[in-house]
Design a protein around this motif. Structure first.
Motif, PDB file in Angstrom:
ATOM      1  N   PHE A 100       4.135   1.091  -0.014  1.00 56.20           N
ATOM      2  CA  PHE A 100       4.037   1.009   1.433  1.00 56.20           C
ATOM      3  C   PHE A 100       2.739   1.855   1.972  1.00 56.20           C
ATOM      4  CE2 PHE A 100       7.345   4.355   0.784  1.00 56.20           C
ATOM      5  CZ  PHE A 100       6.560   5.383   1.245  1.00 56.20           C
ATOM      6  N   TRP A 101       2.580   1.662   3.225  1.00 60.97           N
ATOM      7  CA  TRP A 101       1.391   2.312   3.765  1.00 60.97           C
ATOM      8  C   TRP A 101       1.882   3.127   4.733  1.00 60.97           C
ATOM      9  CZ3 TRP A 101      -3.265   1.289   1.671  1.00 60.97           C
ATOM     10  CH2 TRP A 101      -3.494   0.052   1.397  1.00 60.97           C
ATOM     11  N   GLU A 102       1.538   4.636   4.426  1.00 61.06           N
ATOM     12  CA  GLU A 102       1.537   5.509   5.628  1.00 61.06           C
ATOM     13  C   GLU A 102       0.490   5.371   6.349  1.00 61.06           C
ATOM     14  OE1 GLU A 102       1.972  10.358   6.345  1.00 61.06           O
ATOM     15  OE2 GLU A 102       1.429   9.563   4.317  1.00 61.06           O
ATOM     16  N   VAL A 103       0.703   5.093   7.930  1.00 59.87           N
ATOM     17  CA  VAL A 103      -0.163   4.911   8.703  1.00 59.87           C
ATOM     18  C   VAL A 103      -0.253   6.039   9.866  1.00 59.87           C
ATOM     19  CG1 VAL A 103      -0.206   2.500   8.648  1.00 59.87           C
ATOM     20  CG2 VAL A 103       1.605   3.367   9.918  1.00 59.87           C
ATOM     21  N   CYS A 104       0.795   6.539  10.091  1.00 54.74           N
ATOM     22  CA  CYS A 104       0.717   7.735  11.298  1.00 54.74           C
ATOM     23  C   CYS A 104       1.568   8.905  10.776  1.00 54.74           C
ATOM     24  CB  CYS A 104       1.380   7.049  12.786  1.00 54.74           C
ATOM     25  SG  CYS A 104       0.406   5.765  13.209  1.00 54.74           S
ATOM     26  N   ARG A 105       1.234  10.119  11.325  1.00 54.73           N
ATOM     27  CA  ARG A 105       1.804  11.322  11.045  1.00 54.73           C
ATOM     28  C   ARG A 105       2.104  12.042  12.425  1.00 54.73           C
ATOM     29  NH1 ARG A 105       3.727  14.192   6.482  1.00 54.73           N
ATOM     30  NH2 ARG A 105       3.272  12.263   5.258  1.00 54.73           N
ATOM     31  N   ASP A 106       3.165  12.689  12.609  1.00 55.12           N
ATOM     32  CA  ASP A 106       3.038  13.438  13.895  1.00 55.12           C
ATOM     33  C   ASP A 106       2.678  12.636  15.052  1.00 55.12           C
ATOM     34  OD1 ASP A 106       4.610  15.471  12.630  1.00 55.12           O
ATOM     35  OD2 ASP A 106       2.715  16.655  12.756  1.00 55.12           O
ATOM     36  N   GLY A 107       2.885  11.090  15.090  1.00 51.32           N
ATOM     37  CA  GLY A 107       2.538  10.197  16.272  1.00 51.32           C
ATOM     38  C   GLY A 107       1.133   9.821  16.086  1.00 51.32           C
ATOM     39  N   ALA A 108       0.129  10.312  15.245  1.00 47.59           N
ATOM     40  CA  ALA A 108      -1.158  10.090  15.359  1.00 47.59           C
ATOM     41  C   ALA A 108      -1.506   9.339  14.025  1.00 47.59           C
ATOM     42  CB  ALA A 108      -2.051  11.475  15.317  1.00 47.59           C
ATOM     43  N   PRO A 109      -2.584   7.955  14.450  1.00 46.30           N
ATOM     44  CA  PRO A 109      -2.938   7.371  13.080  1.00 46.30           C
ATOM     45  C   PRO A 109      -3.649   8.044  12.386  1.00 46.30           C
ATOM     46  CG  PRO A 109      -3.406   6.259  15.318  1.00 46.30           C
ATOM     47  CD  PRO A 109      -2.905   7.701  15.502  1.00 46.30           C
ATOM     48  N   LEU A 110      -3.398   7.800  11.315  1.00 46.00           N
ATOM     49  CA  LEU A 110      -4.291   8.696  10.073  1.00 46.00           C
ATOM     50  C   LEU A 110      -5.741   8.090  10.258  1.00 46.00           C
ATOM     51  CD1 LEU A 110      -1.748   8.593   6.848  1.00 46.00           C
ATOM     52  CD2 LEU A 110      -2.322  10.285   8.792  1.00 46.00           C
ATOM     53  N   SER A 111      -6.600   8.860   9.534  1.00 46.35           N
ATOM     54  CA  SER A 111      -7.940   8.342   9.436  1.00 46.35           C
ATOM     55  C   SER A 111      -8.096   7.084   8.696  1.00 46.35           C
ATOM     56  CB  SER A 111      -8.929   9.202   8.841  1.00 46.35           C
ATOM     57  OG  SER A 111      -8.494   9.644   7.485  1.00 46.35           O
ATOM     58  N   SER A 112      -7.267   6.776   7.753  1.00 47.53           N
ATOM     59  CA  SER A 112      -7.121   5.439   7.244  1.00 47.53           C
ATOM     60  C   SER A 112      -5.813   5.585   6.510  1.00 47.53           C
ATOM     61  CB  SER A 112      -8.259   5.302   5.989  1.00 47.53           C
ATOM     62  OG  SER A 112      -8.208   6.201   5.078  1.00 47.53           O
ATOM     63  N   PRO A 113      -5.036   4.288   6.475  1.00 45.96           N
ATOM     64  CA  PRO A 113      -3.676   4.208   5.679  1.00 45.96           C
ATOM     65  C   PRO A 113      -3.647   4.919   4.238  1.00 45.96           C
ATOM     66  CG  PRO A 113      -4.154   2.358   6.931  1.00 45.96           C
ATOM     67  CD  PRO A 113      -5.556   3.087   6.809  1.00 45.96           C
ATOM     68  N   ILE A 114      -2.472   5.474   3.798  1.00 44.25           N
ATOM     69  CA  ILE A 114      -2.259   5.708   2.387  1.00 44.25           C
ATOM     70  C   ILE A 114      -1.305   5.123   1.682  1.00 44.25           C
ATOM     71  CG2 ILE A 114      -1.684   8.103   1.034  1.00 44.25           C
ATOM     72  CD1 ILE A 114      -2.710   9.682   3.475  1.00 44.25           C
ATOM     73  N   GLN A 115      -1.634   4.924   0.490  1.00 46.74           N
ATOM     74  CA  GLN A 115      -0.577   3.680  -0.076  1.00 46.74           C
ATOM     75  C   GLN A 115       0.334   4.830  -0.739  1.00 46.74           C
ATOM     76  OE1 GLN A 115      -2.437   1.222  -2.944  1.00 46.74           O
ATOM     77  NE2 GLN A 115      -0.420   0.549  -3.991  1.00 46.74           N
ATOM     78  N   ARG A 116       1.641   4.577  -0.843  1.00 51.44           N
ATOM     79  CA  ARG A 116       2.413   5.574  -1.212  1.00 51.44           C
ATOM     80  C   ARG A 116       4.033   4.752  -1.558  1.00 51.44           C
ATOM     81  NH1 ARG A 116       2.339  10.925  -0.146  1.00 51.44           N
ATOM     82  NH2 ARG A 116       0.806  11.599   1.868  1.00 51.44           N
ATOM     83  N   ASN A 117       4.947   5.312  -2.278  1.00 54.10           N
ATOM     84  CA  ASN A 117       6.226   4.623  -2.567  1.00 54.10           C
ATOM     85  C   ASN A 117       7.267   5.728  -2.142  1.00 54.10           C
ATOM     86  OD1 ASN A 117       6.871   6.332  -5.024  1.00 54.10           O
ATOM     87  ND2 ASN A 117       5.590   5.006  -6.174  1.00 54.10           N
ATOM     88  N   THR A 118       6.635   7.084  -2.115  1.00 56.13           N
ATOM     89  CA  THR A 118       7.328   8.438  -1.628  1.00 56.13           C
ATOM     90  C   THR A 118       6.642   9.094  -0.769  1.00 56.13           C
ATOM     91  OG1 THR A 118       8.614   8.512  -3.880  1.00 56.13           O
ATOM     92  CG2 THR A 118       8.827  10.330  -2.270  1.00 56.13           C
TER      93      THR A 118
END
Length: 411
Positions: free
Chosen positions: A328-346
């Motif tokens: 999946f894509w991590e897209v935000c942390r603490d409400g703020a969009p990341l500089s670019s999405p990060i691919q993860r499964n955990t």
């Protein structure tokens, strides 16, 4: 060597290309698919570093003006019986009678007015975790406001900023009060959401993660109920109310004021002469939205669909949410969009933190989504259970996947 502008363009094209490949896989299985927007611009993703982005868009000390949108909520804190699982329940501190409390969802820049009424014997406040607001609205007892006593109402008023996934919780005696149920989601939506521009999601889920030492909470809540009349008498004493100060709870303006109080004979609340032997919480039930697996609600998805999942850690332990069968894509942390999405499964979700992820429906079936900590995947030490749910495809049978009911619940 590439220039910074060329690197950003290559990264953007790589991101859109990767998403396009995932869409092609989905198209092989579904007749109608959402499409990735080709209209993303410099105002979309990937976001550029801007040192002023953390500044409030609106002055936190402003007051509403004629024509401003104001969302008003009545939140009553009551003691209610809350069931985590069949045969497992406790007396909870419950906002409007539910654990978690009601989700508040507003647009960025709109006003939020909350009439908070305490109908319990203990003191409480609400802290608006992640909000940039006026100091008096922050909800820290005997620091920014007097705690709200039995029968009293305190009005919180603030502008919803910044956009993103946030939450609210009590900020008094948090080791008990939050475990006992005083938390809820606060979602601030943006009209210019870069996540939706790139990932046109059609369903939006909120998962509030928490844990509880059921023995501790039962013992302390039962004691509180038994001495409620004594606490009410104390709350109604004008003399005691006049003597209330941050010192009662260990709040001081600065270190010098704290040391001066100790030198003058004040005993800190953590002193063993007051506390005796104290055992830290030992959580034995782990929850998503106030319940443990298999009582958790599944995430529903269809082939080719994007869904957004907002993860909020309202507890005191880190959790490591792992999805089977997918990245999946991590897209935000603490409400703020990341500089670019990060691919993860955990993905790690730390106490007080929030993470937003995007899941693409590209592998039909019934898939586990759970904290990868062995302890957190149990109910009172017995597996399976705990902080676990399922990602379930509505159309998996059409793809030839057949899962028996008992397998979906117990595997």
């Amino acid at each position: 060597m590439f220039s910074k502008k060329q690197i950003e363009r290559r990264r953007f094209l790589s991101l859109v290309g990767g998403v396009g490949a995932a869409m092609a896989m989905g198209n092989a299985h579904a007749q109608t698919e959402p499409t990735v927007s080709s209209a993303a611009s410099s105002n979309g993703w990937p976001t550029q570093f801007d040192p002023t982005r953390i500044e409030p868009r609106w002055n936190p000390r402003e007051m509403p003006k004629p024509g401003d949108v104001i969302h008003e909520y009545d939140i009553e804190l009551v003691i209610a019986r809350h069931e985590i699982l069949p045969r497992i329940e406790y007396h909870a501190y419950a906002y409007n009678g539910t654990v978690p409390g009601p989700e508040i969802r507003v647009k960025e820049g709109e006003w939020v007015k909350v009439n908070f009424t305490n109908k319990t014997h203990d003191f409480h406040t609400i802290h608006w975790h992640g909000m940039q607001l006026a100091n008096e609205m922050d909800g820290v007892p005997l620091e920014t406001q007097f705690p709200v006593a039995y029968g009293q109402t305190f009005q919180y008023l603030f502008r919803a900023q910044p956009a993103g996934t946030h939450f609210y919780h009590c900020h008094n005696m948090t080791p008990l009060h939050i475990q006992a149920g005083m938390y809820g989601a606060l979602i601030v939506e943006s009209d210019n959401d870069p996540v939706r521009k790139i990932f046109p999601y059609t369903r939006d889920y909120t998962l509030v993660l928490s844990e509880i030492d059921l023995n501790m909470v039962r013992e302390q809540m039962d004691a509180m109920l038994q001495m409620g009349h004594v606490m009410d008498a104390m709350n109604g004493s004008p003399q005691l109310m006049r003597e209330m100060s941050g010192k009662m709870m260990g709040w001081f303006v600065n270190k010098e004021a704290f040391l001066k109080a100790v030198e003058e004979g004040w005993i800190p609340p953590y002193d063993p002469s007051l506390t005796g032997s104290v055992e830290p919480p030992k959580p034995n039930f782990f929850m998503i939205n106030g319940v443990s697996y298999p009582m958790t609600e599944p995430l529903r998805i269809r082939r080719g669909e994007f869904i957004r999942v907002r993860l909020i850690n309202a507890g005191f332990m880190p959790h490591f949410m792992h999805l089977h069968g997918h990245d999946f894509w991590e897209v935000c942390r603490d409400g703020a969009p990341l500089s670019s999405p990060i691919q993860r499964n955990t993905i790690p979700v730390f106490p007080g933190g929030t993470c937003d992820i995007i899941i693409h429906g590209n592998n039909p079936g019934s898939w586990h989504f759970h904290d990868h900590s062995d302890l957190a995947s149990t109910n009172n030490g017995v597996a399976p259970g705990g902080m676990m749910t399922m990602l379930m495809y509505d159309d998996m049978a059409e793809a030839g996947v057949h899962v028996l009911d008992y397998v979906a619940v117990n595997s």
